[in-house]
Design an enzyme around this catalytic site. Sequence first.
Site, PDB file in Angstrom:
ATOM      1  N   ARG A  47       0.809  -1.232   0.000  1.00 50.07           N
ATOM      2  CA  ARG A  47       0.000   0.000   0.000  1.00 50.07           C
ATOM      3  C   ARG A  47       0.838   1.277   0.000  1.00 50.07           C
ATOM      4  NH1 ARG A  47      -3.157  -1.624   5.151  1.00 50.07           N
ATOM      5  NH2 ARG A  47      -0.970  -2.054   5.549  1.00 50.07           N
ATOM      6  N   HIS A 252       6.016 -27.446   9.090  1.00 45.41           N
ATOM      7  CA  HIS A 252       7.345 -27.973   8.756  1.00 45.41           C
ATOM      8  C   HIS A 252       7.574 -29.421   9.221  1.00 45.41           C
ATOM      9  CE1 HIS A 252       7.974 -23.888   7.775  1.00 45.41           C
ATOM     10  NE2 HIS A 252       8.235 -23.464   8.989  1.00 45.41           N
TER      11      HIS A 252
HETATM   12  N1  LIG Z   1       8.915 -13.122   7.501  1.00 46.36           N
HETATM   13  C1  LIG Z   1       9.206 -14.381   7.369  1.00 46.36           C
HETATM   14  O1  LIG Z   1      10.361 -14.821   7.472  1.00 46.36           O
HETATM   15  C2  LIG Z   1       8.105 -15.371   7.077  1.00 46.36           C
HETATM   16  C3  LIG Z   1       8.415 -16.752   7.078  1.00 46.36           C
HETATM   17  C4  LIG Z   1       7.411 -17.665   6.763  1.00 46.36           C
HETATM   18  C5  LIG Z   1       6.140 -17.208   6.448  1.00 46.36           C
HETATM   19  N2  LIG Z   1       5.861 -15.870   6.467  1.00 46.36           N
HETATM   20  C6  LIG Z   1       4.510 -15.436   6.095  1.00 46.36           C
HETATM   21  O2  LIG Z   1       4.615 -14.528   5.010  1.00 46.36           O
HETATM   22  C7  LIG Z   1       3.604 -13.534   5.086  1.00 46.36           C
HETATM   23  C8  LIG Z   1       4.239 -12.158   5.101  1.00 46.36           C
HETATM   24  O3  LIG Z   1       5.067 -12.065   6.243  1.00 46.36           O
HETATM   25  P1  LIG Z   1       5.930 -10.767   6.559  1.00 46.36           P
HETATM   26  O4  LIG Z   1       6.747 -11.138   7.752  1.00 46.36           O
HETATM   27  O5  LIG Z   1       6.624 -10.276   5.370  1.00 46.36           O
HETATM   28  O6  LIG Z   1       4.794  -9.727   6.998  1.00 46.36           O
HETATM   29  P2  LIG Z   1       4.924  -8.151   7.070  1.00 46.36           P
HETATM   30  O7  LIG Z   1       6.322  -7.761   7.406  1.00 46.36           O
HETATM   31  O8  LIG Z   1       3.811  -7.704   7.949  1.00 46.36           O
HETATM   32  O9  LIG Z   1       4.654  -7.682   5.581  1.00 46.36           O
HETATM   33  C9  LIG Z   1       3.459  -7.725   4.937  1.00 46.36           C
HETATM   34  C10 LIG Z   1       3.381  -6.525   4.028  1.00 46.36           C
HETATM   35  O10 LIG Z   1       2.120  -6.561   3.379  1.00 46.36           O
HETATM   36  C11 LIG Z   1       1.779  -5.254   3.022  1.00 46.36           C
HETATM   37  N3  LIG Z   1       0.313  -5.163   3.005  1.00 46.36           N
HETATM   38  C12 LIG Z   1      -0.527  -5.163   4.066  1.00 46.36           C
HETATM   39  N4  LIG Z   1      -1.795  -5.029   3.639  1.00 46.36           N
HETATM   40  C13 LIG Z   1      -1.730  -4.978   2.284  1.00 46.36           C
HETATM   41  C14 LIG Z   1      -2.717  -4.846   1.287  1.00 46.36           C
HETATM   42  N5  LIG Z   1      -4.012  -4.763   1.599  1.00 46.36           N
HETATM   43  N6  LIG Z   1      -2.319  -4.826   0.007  1.00 46.36           N
HETATM   44  C15 LIG Z   1      -0.999  -4.905  -0.332  1.00 46.36           C
HETATM   45  N7  LIG Z   1      -0.022  -5.022   0.583  1.00 46.36           N
HETATM   46  C16 LIG Z   1      -0.394  -5.067   1.877  1.00 46.36           C
HETATM   47  C17 LIG Z   1       2.362  -4.332   4.084  1.00 46.36           C
HETATM   48  O11 LIG Z   1       2.971  -3.213   3.470  1.00 46.36           O
HETATM   49  P3  LIG Z   1       2.111  -1.843   3.314  1.00 46.36           P
HETATM   50  O12 LIG Z   1       1.849  -1.381   4.697  1.00 46.36           O
HETATM   51  O13 LIG Z   1       2.980  -0.946   2.500  1.00 46.36           O
HETATM   52  O14 LIG Z   1       0.871  -2.238   2.585  1.00 46.36           O
HETATM   53  C18 LIG Z   1       3.417  -5.212   4.766  1.00 46.36           C
HETATM   54  O15 LIG Z   1       4.692  -4.657   4.710  1.00 46.36           O
HETATM   55  C19 LIG Z   1       2.813 -13.851   6.350  1.00 46.36           C
HETATM   56  O16 LIG Z   1       1.712 -14.631   6.002  1.00 46.36           O
HETATM   57  C20 LIG Z   1       3.789 -14.663   7.175  1.00 46.36           C
HETATM   58  O17 LIG Z   1       3.125 -15.529   8.069  1.00 46.36           O
HETATM   59  C21 LIG Z   1       6.822 -14.952   6.773  1.00 46.36           C
END
Ligand SMILES: NC(=O)c1ccc[n+]([C@@H]2O[C@H](COP(=O)([O-])OP(=O)(O)OC[C@H]3O[C@@H](n4cnc5c(N)ncnc54)[C@H](OP(=O)(O)O)[C@@H]3O)[C@@H](O)[C@H]2O)c1
Length: 504
Positions: A47, A252
């Site tokens: 966003r 996992h």
């Molecule tokens: N991080 C890891 O290592 C990891 C590992 C395994 C699985 N996962 C999974 O991967 C997914 C993402 O994890 P993450 O850690 O990257 O989460 P995160 O840091 O919260 O990132 C998600 C991003 O999505 C964007 N977002 C939120 N609402 C949105 C919308 N309506 N439209 C478009 N973009 C949107 C946000 O950016 P804006 O505010 O700019 O929209 C935010 O930066 C989750 O399901 C998590 O469980 C993550």
Amino acid sequence: MAAPDPCLLVILGASGDLTSRKLLPALYEQHAAGNLHPRTSVLGVSRRAKSDEAWRDELAEAVRSRVANFDPALWATLAPRIRYQAGDAARPDGWEEISARIRRESLADECGNLLFFLAVAPELYDPIVAAIGDSGLVPRERRACLGDPAAPWRRVIVEKPFGVDEPSARALNQRLASVFEESDIYRIDHYLGKEPVQGLLALRFANGIFEPLWNERFVDHVQITAAESLGVEDRVAFYDQTGAIRDMIQSHLLQVLAFVAMEPPSVFAADRIRSERRNILESIQPPDVERLEEVAALGQYAAAEGSPGYAETEGVAAGSTTETFAAMKVHFDNWRWAGTPFYLRSGKRLAAKRTEVVVQFKAPPTNLFRTLGQDAEARVAEADRLIIEIAPQSRVRMRFAGRAPGATFSLKTLEMSADFGGRGGGAEPEAYGPLILDAMRGDQSLFKDREEVEAAWAAVEPLLGAASQDLRRGIAGNYAPGSWGPESSKLLLGRDGRSWHDDG
Ligand SMILES: NC(=O)c1ccc[n+]([C@@H]2O[C@H](COP(=O)([O-])OP(=O)(O)OC[C@H]3O[C@@H](n4cnc5c(N)ncnc54)[C@H](OP(=O)(O)O)[C@@H]3O)[C@@H](O)[C@H]2O)c1
């Protein structure tokens, strides 16, 4: 192996941690290895507003800090193929601009392949998939492109967690099926991208010596451990809603278990491997919910000097019974494994950071060396143990008993060890890279199918629902940081006359 097709990788959630910490470093590594198709490009969507250049600068920093031997010149050949589009992907009106950009970047000739990656919070999967459906980017009837016999594809990679229980996983499966074909849905589990996990398949099926022994007649039991030495750190809000069973065991560890326990597929092909993984997960015996303490142990780490216990951590709900440690015993209702238990455990703030599979073969029918005393008995008890280390080391070890040199006859423990990854100590590539390439080439072997995900939820369901209340009573602080978990975990094996492989 087929080369990956060219495509536009649309990362939804581009500003997030997963994108910068894992996905882009993985893509850079694959680009450096010459594995990405030269016409493949990336469009990040989230966003907040930022320009292509601003996002590239952010990513360059993130990639530089995470990959070994970052080469700015090589990055410069990838960077122009990385673009950014601001937009709310969970709202249909947000897709007006997003799909206009996608069409501009990739579909001008109606021939572009699109790979969506859902890298957003799990509650957004449903609205985002619905909005992709409404956008018209995934037509049900694929038209073959002019001059191109193969129709362009539309695929989606879905991150874990895939649902929070069996009903929510089923609902998400239905939503995905309303937009994508099952053959275009890639439910990712980055554990399956780890080389030693795949090495398990080679170890089992490329050698003749293990398979005849790989069953209830010769295997006493199997242990699968994923231990972390850190606590919940900055993931408190997520973790308190999730816990070790959902975060690690359902996903996992059950995937690793499936590779260890499954039947050999008739050929090394995606549908056969997936179908064997699904079969083995579906043959897990449901536990007796009246006697859960005999098949599971849950815990929460206590405080230690200078660090709060889980229950006292800022952001954890008062009286939270979310488990930071879980162990469970799994029995299979099938011919290969009937009567041989598999013990799974995962936890935070444990004695070591370690992921491993331990296959304990049965002892000889009689112990000829019992007259040599307790030490000899102990040597025999810990022999015949195959230890498959997945992290931090990547190797396989066989432990067995041998004669200790000397004037008198005594036994000692010997080990044979082989580097499993075979990289000679070199860094393993980010596990996401090979998996994303597989999605680009249409290979689903290492992705979960619909039934497999639902079977994995069914296997842990009793430990999550109301029936688990007794297991959760009084868990706050029931294990010391730096230990191997609560007493109840030791008892889980102790009752069966076994013990965890804790000594590394
Ligand atoms: N991080 C890891 O290592 C990891 C590992 C395994 C699985 N996962 C999974 O991967 C997914 C993402 O994890 P993450 O850690 O990257 O989460 P995160 O840091 O919260 O990132 C998600 C991003 O999505 C964007 N977002 C939120 N609402 C949105 C919308 N309506 N439209 C478009 N973009 C949107 C946000 O950016 P804006 O505010 O700019 O929209 C935010 O930066 C989750 O399901 C998590 O469980 C993550």
